[in-house]
Design a protein around this motif. Structure first.
Motif, PDB file in Angstrom:
ATOM      1  N   GLY A  62      11.172  25.123  -3.002  1.00 48.51           N
ATOM      2  CA  GLY A  62      11.693  24.459  -4.518  1.00 48.51           C
ATOM      3  C   GLY A  62      11.678  22.827  -4.153  1.00 48.51           C
ATOM      4  O   GLY A  62      11.578  21.934  -4.561  1.00 48.51           O
ATOM      5  N   GLN A  63      12.659  22.481  -2.935  1.00 50.13           N
ATOM      6  CA  GLN A  63      13.080  21.027  -2.737  1.00 50.13           C
ATOM      7  C   GLN A  63      11.450  20.192  -2.570  1.00 50.13           C
ATOM      8  O   GLN A  63      11.049  19.685  -2.761  1.00 50.13           O
ATOM      9  CB  GLN A  63      13.457  21.258  -1.436  1.00 50.13           C
ATOM     10  N   ARG A  64      10.253  21.065  -1.782  1.00 51.01           N
ATOM     11  CA  ARG A  64       8.637  20.757  -2.005  1.00 51.01           C
ATOM     12  C   ARG A  64       8.356  20.796  -3.224  1.00 51.01           C
ATOM     13  O   ARG A  64       7.905  19.321  -3.506  1.00 51.01           O
ATOM     14  CB  ARG A  64       8.253  21.597  -0.745  1.00 51.01           C
ATOM     15  N   LYS A  65       8.755  21.754  -4.163  1.00 52.71           N
ATOM     16  CA  LYS A  65       7.784  21.532  -5.419  1.00 52.71           C
ATOM     17  C   LYS A  65       8.417  19.783  -6.208  1.00 52.71           C
ATOM     18  O   LYS A  65       7.915  19.830  -6.345  1.00 52.71           O
ATOM     19  CB  LYS A  65       8.123  22.608  -6.380  1.00 52.71           C
ATOM     20  N   SER A  66       9.416  20.221  -6.291  1.00 57.84           N
ATOM     21  CA  SER A  66       9.908  18.859  -6.574  1.00 57.84           C
ATOM     22  C   SER A  66       9.372  17.513  -6.035  1.00 57.84           C
ATOM     23  O   SER A  66       9.092  16.497  -6.621  1.00 57.84           O
ATOM     24  CB  SER A  66      11.846  18.648  -6.371  1.00 57.84           C
ATOM     25  N   SER A  67       9.887  17.485  -4.810  1.00 61.15           N
ATOM     26  CA  SER A  67       8.344  16.122  -4.536  1.00 61.15           C
ATOM     27  C   SER A  67       7.427  15.556  -4.467  1.00 61.15           C
ATOM     28  O   SER A  67       7.502  14.977  -4.363  1.00 61.15           O
ATOM     29  CB  SER A  67       9.184  16.348  -2.830  1.00 61.15           C
ATOM     30  N   TYR A  68       6.479  16.748  -4.588  1.00 60.15           N
ATOM     31  CA  TYR A  68       5.745  16.725  -4.795  1.00 60.15           C
ATOM     32  C   TYR A  68       5.342  16.388  -6.454  1.00 60.15           C
ATOM     33  O   TYR A  68       4.419  15.726  -6.485  1.00 60.15           O
ATOM     34  CB  TYR A  68       4.437  17.792  -4.356  1.00 60.15           C
ATOM     35  N   ALA A  69       6.006  16.832  -6.948  1.00 54.07           N
ATOM     36  CA  ALA A  69       6.161  16.671  -8.461  1.00 54.07           C
ATOM     37  C   ALA A  69       6.218  14.898  -8.225  1.00 54.07           C
ATOM     38  O   ALA A  69       5.889  14.269  -9.796  1.00 54.07           O
ATOM     39  CB  ALA A  69       7.142  17.404  -9.732  1.00 54.07           C
ATOM     40  N   ALA A  70       7.580  14.652  -8.055  1.00 58.28           N
ATOM     41  CA  ALA A  70       7.414  12.936  -8.048  1.00 58.28           C
ATOM     42  C   ALA A  70       6.494  12.156  -6.905  1.00 58.28           C
ATOM     43  O   ALA A  70       6.440  11.245  -7.634  1.00 58.28           O
ATOM     44  CB  ALA A  70       9.002  12.798  -7.471  1.00 58.28           C
ATOM     45  N   LEU A  71       6.016  13.309  -6.145  1.00 58.03           N
ATOM     46  CA  LEU A  71       4.739  12.458  -5.647  1.00 58.03           C
ATOM     47  C   LEU A  71       3.250  11.755  -6.138  1.00 58.03           C
ATOM     48  O   LEU A  71       2.797  11.218  -6.698  1.00 58.03           O
ATOM     49  CB  LEU A  71       4.220  12.737  -4.299  1.00 58.03           C
ATOM     50  N   GLN A  72       2.962  12.898  -7.566  1.00 60.35           N
ATOM     51  CA  GLN A  72       2.146  13.175  -8.261  1.00 60.35           C
ATOM     52  C   GLN A  72       2.275  11.339  -9.334  1.00 60.35           C
ATOM     53  O   GLN A  72       1.274  11.509  -9.148  1.00 60.35           O
ATOM     54  CB  GLN A  72       2.276  15.003  -9.052  1.00 60.35           C
ATOM     55  N   THR A  73       3.318  11.812  -9.734  1.00 59.64           N
ATOM     56  CA  THR A  73       3.694  10.254 -10.097  1.00 59.64           C
ATOM     57  C   THR A  73       3.594   8.823  -9.924  1.00 59.64           C
ATOM     58  O   THR A  73       2.986   8.116 -10.906  1.00 59.64           O
ATOM     59  CB  THR A  73       5.650  11.171 -11.120  1.00 59.64           C
ATOM     60  N   VAL A  74       3.257   9.269  -8.560  1.00 59.52           N
ATOM     61  CA  VAL A  74       3.897   8.033  -7.897  1.00 59.52           C
ATOM     62  C   VAL A  74       1.609   7.451  -7.749  1.00 59.52           C
ATOM     63  O   VAL A  74       1.359   6.521  -8.049  1.00 59.52           O
ATOM     64  CB  VAL A  74       4.093   7.853  -6.869  1.00 59.52           C
ATOM     65  N   LEU A  75       1.483   8.839  -7.205  1.00 68.22           N
ATOM     66  CA  LEU A  75      -0.269   8.825  -6.858  1.00 68.22           C
ATOM     67  C   LEU A  75      -1.093   8.095  -7.979  1.00 68.22           C
ATOM     68  O   LEU A  75      -2.023   7.590  -7.907  1.00 68.22           O
ATOM     69  CB  LEU A  75      -0.595   9.918  -6.612  1.00 68.22           C
ATOM     70  N   ALA A  76      -0.332   9.086  -8.750  1.00 71.26           N
ATOM     71  CA  ALA A  76      -1.434   7.895 -10.948  1.00 71.26           C
ATOM     72  C   ALA A  76      -0.808   7.098 -11.355  1.00 71.26           C
ATOM     73  O   ALA A  76      -1.323   6.433 -12.046  1.00 71.26           O
ATOM     74  CB  ALA A  76      -1.002   9.700 -11.240  1.00 71.26           C
ATOM     75  N   ASP A  77       0.139   6.398 -10.769  1.00 71.45           N
ATOM     76  CA  ASP A  77       0.801   5.260 -10.936  1.00 71.45           C
ATOM     77  C   ASP A  77       0.240   4.048 -11.191  1.00 71.45           C
ATOM     78  O   ASP A  77      -1.096   4.246  -9.799  1.00 71.45           O
ATOM     79  CB  ASP A  77       2.195   5.076 -10.684  1.00 71.45           C
ATOM     80  N   PRO A  78      -0.603   2.932 -12.269  1.00 70.25           N
ATOM     81  CA  PRO A  78      -1.263   1.945 -11.627  1.00 70.25           C
ATOM     82  C   PRO A  78      -0.864   1.140 -10.212  1.00 70.25           C
ATOM     83  O   PRO A  78      -1.252   0.648 -10.069  1.00 70.25           O
ATOM     84  CB  PRO A  78      -0.793   1.348 -12.954  1.00 70.25           C
ATOM     85  N   ARG A  79      -0.056   1.135 -10.282  1.00 67.88           N
ATOM     86  CA  ARG A  79       0.687   0.454  -9.213  1.00 67.88           C
ATOM     87  C   ARG A  79      -0.096   1.098  -7.860  1.00 67.88           C
ATOM     88  O   ARG A  79      -0.487   0.059  -7.123  1.00 67.88           O
ATOM     89  CB  ARG A  79       2.485   0.566  -8.616  1.00 67.88           C
ATOM     90  N   CYS A  80      -0.400   2.025  -7.906  1.00 66.68           N
ATOM     91  CA  CYS A  80      -1.072   2.314  -6.154  1.00 66.68           C
ATOM     92  C   CYS A  80      -2.457   2.460  -6.109  1.00 66.68           C
ATOM     93  O   CYS A  80      -3.314   1.940  -5.451  1.00 66.68           O
ATOM     94  CB  CYS A  80      -0.910   4.600  -6.498  1.00 66.68           C
ATOM     95  N   SER A  81      -2.872   3.124  -7.777  1.00 66.61           N
ATOM     96  CA  SER A  81      -4.375   2.579  -7.970  1.00 66.61           C
ATOM     97  C   SER A  81      -4.679   1.406  -7.867  1.00 66.61           C
ATOM     98  O   SER A  81      -5.545   0.193  -7.020  1.00 66.61           O
ATOM     99  CB  SER A  81      -4.814   2.927  -9.492  1.00 66.61           C
ATOM    100  N   ARG A  82      -3.915   0.222  -7.768  1.00 61.28           N
ATOM    101  CA  ARG A  82      -3.897  -1.699  -7.802  1.00 61.28           C
ATOM    102  C   ARG A  82      -3.667  -1.577  -6.338  1.00 61.28           C
ATOM    103  O   ARG A  82      -4.713  -2.740  -5.895  1.00 61.28           O
ATOM    104  CB  ARG A  82      -3.040  -2.284  -8.720  1.00 61.28           C
ATOM    105  N   PHE A  83      -3.096  -1.183  -5.470  1.00 57.75           N
ATOM    106  CA  PHE A  83      -2.880  -0.730  -3.895  1.00 57.75           C
ATOM    107  C   PHE A  83      -4.032  -0.804  -3.529  1.00 57.75           C
ATOM    108  O   PHE A  83      -4.840  -1.418  -2.716  1.00 57.75           O
ATOM    109  CB  PHE A  83      -2.073  -0.381  -3.305  1.00 57.75           C
ATOM    110  N   LEU A  84      -4.815   0.342  -4.088  1.00 58.08           N
ATOM    111  CA  LEU A  84      -5.900   1.131  -3.101  1.00 58.08           C
ATOM    112  C   LEU A  84      -7.054  -0.057  -3.350  1.00 58.08           C
ATOM    113  O   LEU A  84      -8.163  -1.099  -2.883  1.00 58.08           O
ATOM    114  CB  LEU A  84      -6.510   2.521  -3.845  1.00 58.08           C
ATOM    115  N   LEU A  85      -7.440  -1.256  -5.013  1.00 55.13           N
ATOM    116  CA  LEU A  85      -8.257  -1.582  -4.976  1.00 55.13           C
ATOM    117  C   LEU A  85      -8.543  -2.591  -4.578  1.00 55.13           C
ATOM    118  O   LEU A  85      -9.254  -3.772  -4.020  1.00 55.13           O
ATOM    119  CB  LEU A  85      -8.933  -1.216  -7.010  1.00 55.13           C
ATOM    120  N   SER A  86      -6.704  -2.894  -4.611  1.00 62.15           N
ATOM    121  CA  SER A  86      -6.494  -4.681  -3.523  1.00 62.15           C
ATOM    122  C   SER A  86      -7.225  -4.416  -2.541  1.00 62.15           C
ATOM    123  O   SER A  86      -7.887  -5.588  -1.545  1.00 62.15           O
ATOM    124  CB  SER A  86      -5.423  -4.936  -3.914  1.00 62.15           C
ATOM    125  N   LEU A  87      -6.780  -3.475  -1.701  1.00 60.91           N
ATOM    126  CA  LEU A  87      -6.765  -3.198  -0.314  1.00 60.91           C
ATOM    127  C   LEU A  87      -8.711  -3.272   0.045  1.00 60.91           C
ATOM    128  O   LEU A  87      -8.811  -3.821   1.019  1.00 60.91           O
ATOM    129  CB  LEU A  87      -6.756  -2.138   0.282  1.00 60.91           C
TER     130      LEU A  87
END
Length: 332
Positions: free
Chosen positions: A149-174
């Motif tokens: 249950g904790q794993r699923k919750s942590s991955y759900a939160a992570l999916q939101t982060v990885l889909a966030d424009p901030r993550c995309s901007r970091f990868l593009l900027s790098l």
């Protein structure tokens, strides 16, 4: 384009995506590829190769981590980010480029977001799996259910982060930083001169600095508490990566191999000590007084970890003594 819409970075071609959809092919996690640096490379070229390697390592595992089908995806992303932060730390003293500080800040943020998913993955892969085999008489079903249950919750939160424009901007900027070699900007002539030097000259300074810092941190090793051991482990990680990275620049292959090998074993023991301490935090997160079976399983984990702590402490002291007597392979 990212400012205009939710742009996402991808590395698979249309044909690869088509085959994956048609045949249910799961994209595997990818390990870092060798940097291939040699004594002929200047500092500027080495930075480009190292940062570029981390960038590709991140891109290849981004989709795997987001999907959550393979725990290795999150692990490899964290490895890439840790190496990227280490690279920034290795070079920013001699090349004080603002770009290193910016990259380090975003890499630290993304590592923190990946942390909970990785912690629960590691807990399942090591502690729970090992205990199920070692203690077959204990009912671990409630524990596994709570952890999942904790794993699923942590991955759900992570999916939101990885889909966030901030993550995309970091990868593009790098990627932009690598292609434009942006660390050359906003530095003085002395730092620019360092970029044109052979890497071996700067590697001596970097390795000596990291080696001394680790030994200073490890002074009075027996008296180090958990926090001090964790700080030492971080310093040793930087030293380990630098030693592996720069060892091809030196002719003394056997001494370099011995140094890295002993450092690897020491770091592994410190990592095990850290995992044992972290387990207590994870157990507190799933503890529920109204579930006797879960409480019994948590007690079994705690007892097993107490046993491990004693065994690891003896191994750790021995490995520290052995590493202390290992000559620095880069010494002239």
């Amino acid at each position: 384009m990212l400012d205009a819409g939710p742009l996402r970075v991808g590395t698979r071609s249309k044909s690869e995506r088509g085959f994956a959809l048609a045949f249910g092919v799961v994209q595997p996690a990818a390990k870092a590829e060798p940097s291939g640096i040699t004594v002929e490379h200047a500092v500027d070229d080495v930075i480009a190769r190292l940062v570029g390697s981390c960038w590709h390592h991140l891109l290849k595992n981004h989709a795997v981590a987001e999907k959550g089908s393979d725990p290795e995806g999150v692990y490899q992303m964290r490895t890439a980010l840790r190496r990227l932060r280490t690279i920034c730390a290795l070079f920013r003293r001699d090349i004080p480029s603002p770009s290193f500080q910016a990259v380090n800040g975003e890499a630290r943020w993304l590592m923190q977001q990946l942390g909970p998913a990785r912690d629960w993955d590691a807990f399942v892969e090591t502690t729970v799996t090992r205990l199920v085999s070692a203690a077959p008489d204990v009912d671990f079903d409630a524990l596994r259910e709570a952890v999942e249950g904790q794993r699923k919750s942590s991955y759900a939160a992570l999916q939101t982060v990885l889909a966030d424009p901030r993550c995309s901007r970091f990868l593009l900027s790098l990627g932009h930083l690598v292609e434009r070699r942006g660390w050359r900007n906003e530095i003085d002539s002395e730092a620019l001169a360092v970029l044109s030097q052979p890497m071996s000259t700067l590697a001596d300074k970097i390795l000596t600095r990291l080696h001394r810092k680790a030994f200073k941190r490890g002074a009075h090793f027996r008296q180090l508490n958990a926090d001090a051991q964790h700080d030492l482990r971080i310093d040793l990680k930087k030293l380990h990566y630098a030693a592996e990275l720069f060892s091809p620049l030196y002719a003394a292959h056997a001494p370099a191999k011995r140094y890295v090998s002993r450092l690897t074993r020491l770091k592994a023991s410190l990592g095990r000590t850290h995992d044992i301490a972290s387990t207590r935090i994870l157990l507190d997160a799933i503890r529920q007084d109204d579930q006797p079976a879960l409480q019994l399983a948590i007690g079994a984990v705690a007892g097993w970890q107490a046993r491990d702590r004693i065994a690891v402490a003896k191994t750790l002291r021995r490995r520290w003594r052995r590493f202390k007597t290992t000559p620095a392979f880069w010494s002239r």
